[in-house]
Motif scaffolding. Structure first.
Motif, PDB file in Angstrom:
ATOM      1  N   SER A   1      14.452 -25.633  19.408  1.00 22.22           N
ATOM      2  CA  SER A   1      15.823 -25.427  19.835  1.00 22.22           C
ATOM      3  C   SER A   1      16.741 -26.126  18.839  1.00 22.22           C
ATOM      4  O   SER A   1      16.301 -26.991  18.083  1.00 22.22           O
ATOM      5  CB  SER A   1      16.066 -25.944  21.260  1.00 22.22           C
ATOM      6  OG  SER A   1      15.900 -27.340  21.318  1.00 22.22           O
TER       7      SER A   1
ATOM      8  N   GLU B 154      29.857 -27.169  28.379  1.00 27.87           N
ATOM      9  CA  GLU B 154      28.399 -27.232  28.391  1.00 27.87           C
ATOM     10  C   GLU B 154      27.868 -26.046  27.600  1.00 27.87           C
ATOM     11  O   GLU B 154      28.212 -24.902  27.894  1.00 27.87           O
ATOM     12  CB  GLU B 154      27.871 -27.232  29.823  1.00 27.87           C
ATOM     13  CG  GLU B 154      28.319 -28.475  30.605  1.00 27.87           C
ATOM     14  CD  GLU B 154      27.878 -28.468  32.056  1.00 27.87           C
ATOM     15  OE1 GLU B 154      27.010 -29.280  32.407  1.00 27.87           O
ATOM     16  OE2 GLU B 154      28.401 -27.652  32.822  1.00 27.87           O
TER      17      GLU B 154
ATOM     18  N   ALA C 197      24.364 -26.220  18.792  1.00 33.49           N
ATOM     19  CA  ALA C 197      25.086 -26.386  20.056  1.00 33.49           C
ATOM     20  C   ALA C 197      26.228 -27.384  19.901  1.00 33.49           C
ATOM     21  O   ALA C 197      27.334 -27.172  20.409  1.00 33.49           O
ATOM     22  CB  ALA C 197      24.117 -26.833  21.150  1.00 33.49           C
TER      23      ALA C 197
ATOM     24  N   ARG D  99      16.320 -30.189  30.332  1.00 29.37           N
ATOM     25  CA  ARG D  99      17.192 -29.023  30.128  1.00 29.37           C
ATOM     26  C   ARG D  99      17.895 -29.130  28.784  1.00 29.37           C
ATOM     27  O   ARG D  99      18.578 -30.121  28.510  1.00 29.37           O
ATOM     28  CB  ARG D  99      18.228 -28.915  31.245  1.00 29.37           C
ATOM     29  CG  ARG D  99      17.673 -28.476  32.579  1.00 29.37           C
ATOM     30  CD  ARG D  99      18.808 -28.079  33.497  1.00 29.37           C
ATOM     31  NE  ARG D  99      19.621 -26.995  32.933  1.00 29.37           N
ATOM     32  CZ  ARG D  99      20.786 -26.603  33.442  1.00 29.37           C
ATOM     33  NH1 ARG D  99      21.290 -27.221  34.503  1.00 29.37           N
ATOM     34  NH2 ARG D  99      21.444 -25.616  32.873  1.00 29.37           N
ATOM     35  N   ARG D 100      17.740 -28.113  27.954  1.00 30.32           N
ATOM     36  CA  ARG D 100      18.342 -28.111  26.623  1.00 30.32           C
ATOM     37  C   ARG D 100      19.770 -27.556  26.699  1.00 30.32           C
ATOM     38  O   ARG D 100      20.090 -26.514  26.125  1.00 30.32           O
ATOM     39  CB  ARG D 100      17.464 -27.332  25.660  1.00 30.32           C
ATOM     40  CG  ARG D 100      16.108 -27.988  25.422  1.00 30.32           C
ATOM     41  CD  ARG D 100      16.294 -29.392  24.807  1.00 30.32           C
ATOM     42  NE  ARG D 100      15.068 -30.171  24.809  1.00 30.32           N
ATOM     43  CZ  ARG D 100      14.144 -30.120  23.861  1.00 30.32           C
ATOM     44  NH1 ARG D 100      14.295 -29.297  22.838  1.00 30.32           N
ATOM     45  NH2 ARG D 100      13.078 -30.882  23.925  1.00 30.32           N
ATOM     46  N   THR D 101      20.588 -28.268  27.440  1.00 28.38           N
ATOM     47  CA  THR D 101      22.015 -27.958  27.553  1.00 28.38           C
ATOM     48  C   THR D 101      22.793 -29.195  27.143  1.00 28.38           C
ATOM     49  O   THR D 101      22.590 -30.277  27.699  1.00 28.38           O
ATOM     50  CB  THR D 101      22.391 -27.550  28.985  1.00 28.38           C
ATOM     51  OG1 THR D 101      21.676 -26.367  29.354  1.00 28.38           O
ATOM     52  CG2 THR D 101      23.892 -27.279  29.090  1.00 28.38           C
TER      53      THR D 101
ATOM     54  N   ASP E 200      24.380 -24.223  26.018  1.00 28.15           N
ATOM     55  CA  ASP E 200      22.924 -24.124  25.927  1.00 28.15           C
ATOM     56  C   ASP E 200      22.504 -24.110  24.466  1.00 28.15           C
ATOM     57  O   ASP E 200      23.110 -23.428  23.632  1.00 28.15           O
ATOM     58  CB  ASP E 200      22.429 -22.854  26.612  1.00 28.15           C
ATOM     59  CG  ASP E 200      22.615 -22.878  28.120  1.00 28.15           C
ATOM     60  OD1 ASP E 200      22.642 -23.995  28.690  1.00 28.15           O
ATOM     61  OD2 ASP E 200      22.731 -21.800  28.723  1.00 28.15           O
ATOM     62  N   GLU E 201      21.457 -24.852  24.155  1.00 23.88           N
ATOM     63  CA  GLU E 201      20.956 -24.858  22.794  1.00 23.88           C
ATOM     64  C   GLU E 201      20.272 -23.531  22.478  1.00 23.88           C
ATOM     65  O   GLU E 201      19.442 -23.066  23.254  1.00 23.88           O
ATOM     66  CB  GLU E 201      19.969 -26.005  22.599  1.00 23.88           C
ATOM     67  CG  GLU E 201      20.575 -27.390  22.778  1.00 23.88           C
ATOM     68  CD  GLU E 201      19.563 -28.492  22.592  1.00 23.88           C
ATOM     69  OE1 GLU E 201      18.549 -28.247  21.890  1.00 23.88           O
ATOM     70  OE2 GLU E 201      19.761 -29.584  23.142  1.00 23.88           O
TER      71      GLU E 201
ATOM     72  N   GLN F  59      25.991 -31.324  27.218  1.00 23.50           N
ATOM     73  CA  GLN F  59      27.178 -31.527  28.051  1.00 23.50           C
ATOM     74  C   GLN F  59      28.113 -32.494  27.337  1.00 23.50           C
ATOM     75  O   GLN F  59      27.707 -33.603  26.977  1.00 23.50           O
ATOM     76  CB  GLN F  59      26.792 -32.089  29.414  1.00 23.50           C
ATOM     77  CG  GLN F  59      27.962 -32.272  30.371  1.00 23.50           C
ATOM     78  CD  GLN F  59      27.533 -32.924  31.681  1.00 23.50           C
ATOM     79  OE1 GLN F  59      27.350 -34.131  31.740  1.00 23.50           O
ATOM     80  NE2 GLN F  59      27.371 -32.119  32.723  1.00 23.50           N
TER      81      GLN F  59
END
Length: 339
Positions: A108, A96, A113, A184-186, A98-99, A188
Motif C-alpha cells: 500500500s 480520511e 495517501a 486499517r490502511r486509512t 484510503d491508501e 486520518q
C-alpha cells in the motif's frame, strides 16, 4: 498595533463524559471526538471517531468556540471528503484517505495517501476565511513498518511535504503523527486553522524537526514543536507530539520511566520558551492543561497511568491511548494543550 488588539477567536478544550456525542453538539461546538472501537457513530460533520483504543472508559474530547458554528462537507468520498466546522475565526477540518495499492513491501502507498490528503487540506484551508494552520493530527497504520527509507513514516513525511507544496518553516503548524493499531490502511488527518497566524515555538533542547539530518529520511518532518495562538485571542498553547528526544536522538531506550521523565523535561523547556513570548502562560502543567498520552505497548498502559498519577494526581486532565510511536525505540509520546 494589530498584535495588541483584541481578537475574537476563542477555544476551550475539555474531556467530558456523556451518553452520546449528540448531547455535546451545541451551537458553539467546533468539534467532538470519540476514541476507540466502542465510540458511537454520529453523522454530524463536527464529530470524529479517532481509531485509537483508550485505556479505561474514555471521555469525549470537546472543542468549544465563540459560535455560532457553521459546518458541512466538501469533496467526494472517492477523492477524500473534507468535513468541516467554523465560527469564522477558527475552523476544524478532517479528511480520511484510503491508501491505494503500491509496490512497497506492505503493498500500500501511504506516501500517495498523504500527498492527496495534504494537497486537498492545503487547498481547502488556503481558500477559506481561516487560512492559517495552527495544529494538525495524523493517524496512520503500521507507522514504523519497513526498513530505511521504505519505512512508512518516512514515506508519509515525503508525501506530506509534496502535498503541502512550497512552504516556509515559520508557517509550519504544530503536529502529531501517530500509528493507529487497528490494521486499517486509512490515513486520518484533522486540523485547526485560524483567520490569523499563530507563533510557532521550538524547543531549545531539541533540533527543530524540519532540520533533522538525512539519517531520519529523505524528507524532514514538517511541523513546529508548539504553537502559540494568534495575539489577542483566547486559545491555549498547542503542544506537538513530544517524546524522549534530545537534540535529534532518542534517549533512554528500553527504560519506560526514564522516557517519561525526559518527555516532561522537554515540556518544561518548551513552556519556558513559550513564556518568553507570552509571560502570562503558567510555568507548569495544571488545571488548564489537557494531555493525550500515546503508549506503544498495551501492557505499559497501567504503568504509564500510575506514573502520571504520581506526577500530577488529579490536577491535569488526561487521556491515555494505545498507539504506535513514529520511532520504534520510543515507548510513549504526549501532546496536548496548555493555558
Amino acid at each position: 498595533m494589530e498584535a495588541t488588539m483584541p481578537y475574537p477567536a476563542a477555544l476551550s478544550i475539555d474531556y467530558l463524559q456523556a451518553d452520546s456525542p449528540q448531547s455535546l453538539l451545541g451551537s458553539d461546538t467546533l468539534a467532538v471526538f470519540g476514541f476507540g472501537n466502542d465510540a458511537p457513530h454520529c453523522d454530524d460533520p463536527r464529530y470524529l471517531r479517532v481509531p485509537l483504543q483508550p485505556y479505561g472508559i474514555a471521555p469525549f474530547e470537546h472543542w468549544r468556540c465563540t459560535g455560532p458554528v457553521d459546518h458541512g462537507r466538501e469533496g467526494t468520498s472517492e477523492q477524500g471528503e473534507i468535513r468541516w466546522a467554523s465560527d469564522g475565526q477558527l475552523t476544524f477540518g478532517v479528511i480520511e484517505v484510503d491508501e491505494p495499492p503500491g509496490e512497497h513491501p506492505d503493498h500500500s502507498d501511504v506516501g500517495d495517501a498523504a500527498e492527496r490528503a495534504y494537497a486537498q487540506l492545503i487547498g481547502f484551508v488556503s481558500g477559506s476565511r481561516t487560512p492559517h494552520l495552527l495544529r494538525v493530527w495524523n493517524y496512520l497504520d503500521a507507522i514504523t513498518l519497513g526498513d530505511g527509507d521504505a519505512e512508512r513514516y518516512r514515506r508519509f513525511c515525503v508525501g506530506r511535504a509534496r502535498g503541502m507544496g512550497r512552504f516556509e518553516t515559520f508557517e509550519l503548524p504544530a503536529a502529531t503523527a501517530i500509528g493507529r493499531c487497528d490494521g486499517r490502511r486509512t490515513l486520518q488527518v484533522y486540523w485547526l486553522s485560524a483567520s490569523r497566524r499563530g507563533i510557532p515555538v521550538e524547543n531549545p533542547r531539541q533540533v527543530s524537526a524540519y532540520r533533522y539530518p538525512r539519517q531520519y529520511g529523505p524528507q524532514s518532518p514538517s511541523f513546529a514543536r508548539a504553537m502559540l495562538p494568534p495575539a489577542g485571542s483566547t486559545l491555549p498553547l498547542l503542544l506537538s507530539g513530544t517524546a524522549s528526544v534530545v537534540g535529534h536522538a532518542s534517549q533512554h531506550i528500553g527504560e519506560l520511566q526514564a522516557q517519561i521523565g525526559e518527555t516532561f523535561a522537554n515540556f518544561d523547556a518548551l513552556l519556558a520558551e513559550a513564556r518568553r513570548h507570552q509571560p502570562s502562560l503558567p510555568a507548569g502543567f495544571g488545571s488548564g492543561t489537557r494531555l493525550k498520552v500515546y503508549v506503544r505497548d498495551a501492557e505499559d498502559l497501567p504503568v504509564v497511568a500510575q506514573a502520571l498519577d504520581a506526577r500530577f494526581g488529579n490536577s491535569v486532565p488526561r487521556l491515555l491511548l494505545h498507539a504506535a510511536i513514529c520511532r520504534r525505540e520510543l515507548a510513549v509520546e504526549i501532546d496536548g494543550v496548555h493555558a
